[in-house]
Design an enzyme around this catalytic site. Structure first.
Site, PDB file in Angstrom:
ATOM      1  N   HIS A  92       5.036   7.663 -33.513  1.00 28.31           N
ATOM      2  CA  HIS A  92       5.406   6.993 -32.268  1.00 28.31           C
ATOM      3  C   HIS A  92       6.852   6.507 -32.381  1.00 28.31           C
ATOM      4  O   HIS A  92       7.323   6.191 -33.475  1.00 28.31           O
ATOM      5  CB  HIS A  92       4.453   5.807 -32.021  1.00 28.31           C
ATOM      6  CG  HIS A  92       4.614   5.225 -30.657  1.00 28.31           C
ATOM      7  ND1 HIS A  92       5.617   4.338 -30.338  1.00 28.31           N
ATOM      8  CD2 HIS A  92       3.921   5.431 -29.517  1.00 28.31           C
ATOM      9  CE1 HIS A  92       5.516   4.017 -29.061  1.00 28.31           C
ATOM     10  NE2 HIS A  92       4.499   4.667 -28.542  1.00 28.31           N
ATOM     11  N   GLU A 140       7.489  11.561 -25.389  1.00 29.06           N
ATOM     12  CA  GLU A 140       7.903  10.261 -24.840  1.00 29.06           C
ATOM     13  C   GLU A 140       9.402  10.052 -25.038  1.00 29.06           C
ATOM     14  O   GLU A 140       9.847   9.883 -26.183  1.00 29.06           O
ATOM     15  CB  GLU A 140       7.181   9.110 -25.560  1.00 29.06           C
ATOM     16  CG  GLU A 140       5.693   9.085 -25.381  1.00 29.06           C
ATOM     17  CD  GLU A 140       5.114   7.707 -25.698  1.00 29.06           C
ATOM     18  OE1 GLU A 140       4.253   7.258 -24.935  1.00 29.06           O
ATOM     19  OE2 GLU A 140       5.525   7.081 -26.684  1.00 29.06           O
TER      20      GLU A 140
HETATM   21  O1  G3P Z   1       2.592   4.839 -26.511  1.00 33.31           O
HETATM   22  C1  G3P Z   1       2.845   4.681 -25.174  1.00 33.31           C
HETATM   23  C2  G3P Z   1       4.159   4.134 -24.918  1.00 33.31           C
HETATM   24  O2  G3P Z   1       5.131   4.242 -25.864  1.00 33.31           O
HETATM   25  C3  G3P Z   1       4.612   4.135 -23.528  1.00 33.31           C
HETATM   26  O3  G3P Z   1       4.742   2.805 -23.242  1.00 33.31           O
HETATM   27  O4  G3P Z   1       4.714   0.869 -21.816  1.00 33.31           O
HETATM   28  O5  G3P Z   1       6.053   2.876 -21.182  1.00 33.31           O
HETATM   29  O6  G3P Z   1       3.564   2.957 -21.061  1.00 33.31           O
HETATM   30  P1  G3P Z   1       4.776   2.365 -21.735  1.00 33.31           P
END
Ligand code: G3P
Length: 219
Positions: A92, A140
């Site tokens: 992550h 992400e």
């Molecule tokens: O692991 C999920 C994350 O990093 C995304 O966070 O708060 O943008 O949904 P968020």
């Protein structure tokens, strides 16, 4: 097509430690479509809670390539399985690890049929790690994490590229960062992903159950 939503509880105060069980209790009896899998990713400090919630699915937020033994501060796949944890996130953005950690962990995880979702912050990294055989690549972009702009609206072309590049290794994709609602889930599916990895949009919502129910409702 099956859809997946992983809810990363991170280390938010409302979803960790003394408050983790009451947070998870909100989702007991939740109405979930049969083609949708919901998984809660627990902070290491909360992993033992999983056994108290047999109707929910749990992953760890992180995993190490170690066996039982002299591994201070680390834990093994075996110990996660003992605790009823069904899989893990790895790499992550808030817990990045070297490539060797990912390769060693996936080698062991595959031999134990233990699913690992590897996070990646670019299409190149996504393709590289998809070759190691994770359950999913979770794309992400770090700059959108925790914000109000969803990856699905800010990076649609990159999502498509991640999906295409990971398909070369037959690995499906989840997307995360700024995901909040049903439109984001729908868009992720339209772009070829299988679902989302989400944190603040659910965990910090005034009504986490309503937010999750609405997120996964595909009309
Ligand atoms: O692991 C999920 C994350 O990093 C995304 O966070 O708060 O943008 O949904 P968020």
């Amino acid at each position: 097509m099956n859809k997946t939503a992983i809810i990363n509880l991170k280390h938010y105060q409302v979803s960790s430690g003394n408050r983790c069980e009451s947070f998870l209790s909100k989702f007991i009896g939740m109405d979930t479509p049969s083609d949708t899998r919901i998984i809660f990713a627990l902070n290491p400090i909360d992993l033992r809670i999983a056994k108290g919630f047999p109707e929910l699915n749990f992953y760890a937020q992180h995993i190490y390539p170690v066996d039982f033994g002299a591994s201070t501060g680390q834990y093994s796949i075996e110990s996660l399985m003992d605790l009823g944890i069904g899989g893990s996130l790895l790499n992550h953005s808030e817990m990045r690890v070297p490539e060797s950690h990912i390769a060693d962990t996936l080698d062991k995880a595959k031999s134990m049929d233990f699913p690992v979702v590897v996070c990646a912050d670019s299409s190149g990294e996504a393709e590289k790690y998809s070759a190691l055989g994770p359950e999913y690549i979770a794309y992400e972009p770090p700059e959108l994490i925790g914000g109000n702009v969803s990856v699905t609206s800010a990076k649609p072309e990159i999502i498509q590229s991640v999906v295409e590049r990971c398909a070369r290794n037959s690995v499906p994709v989840l997307v995360g960062a700024g995901v909040k609602n049903n439109n984001d889930m729908k868009k992720s599916l339209e772009l070829g992903a299988r679902g989302v990895l989400v944190a603040s949009g659910i965990v910090l919502s005034n009504d986490p159950l309503a937010s999750l129910t609405s997120l996964i409702e595909i009309l």
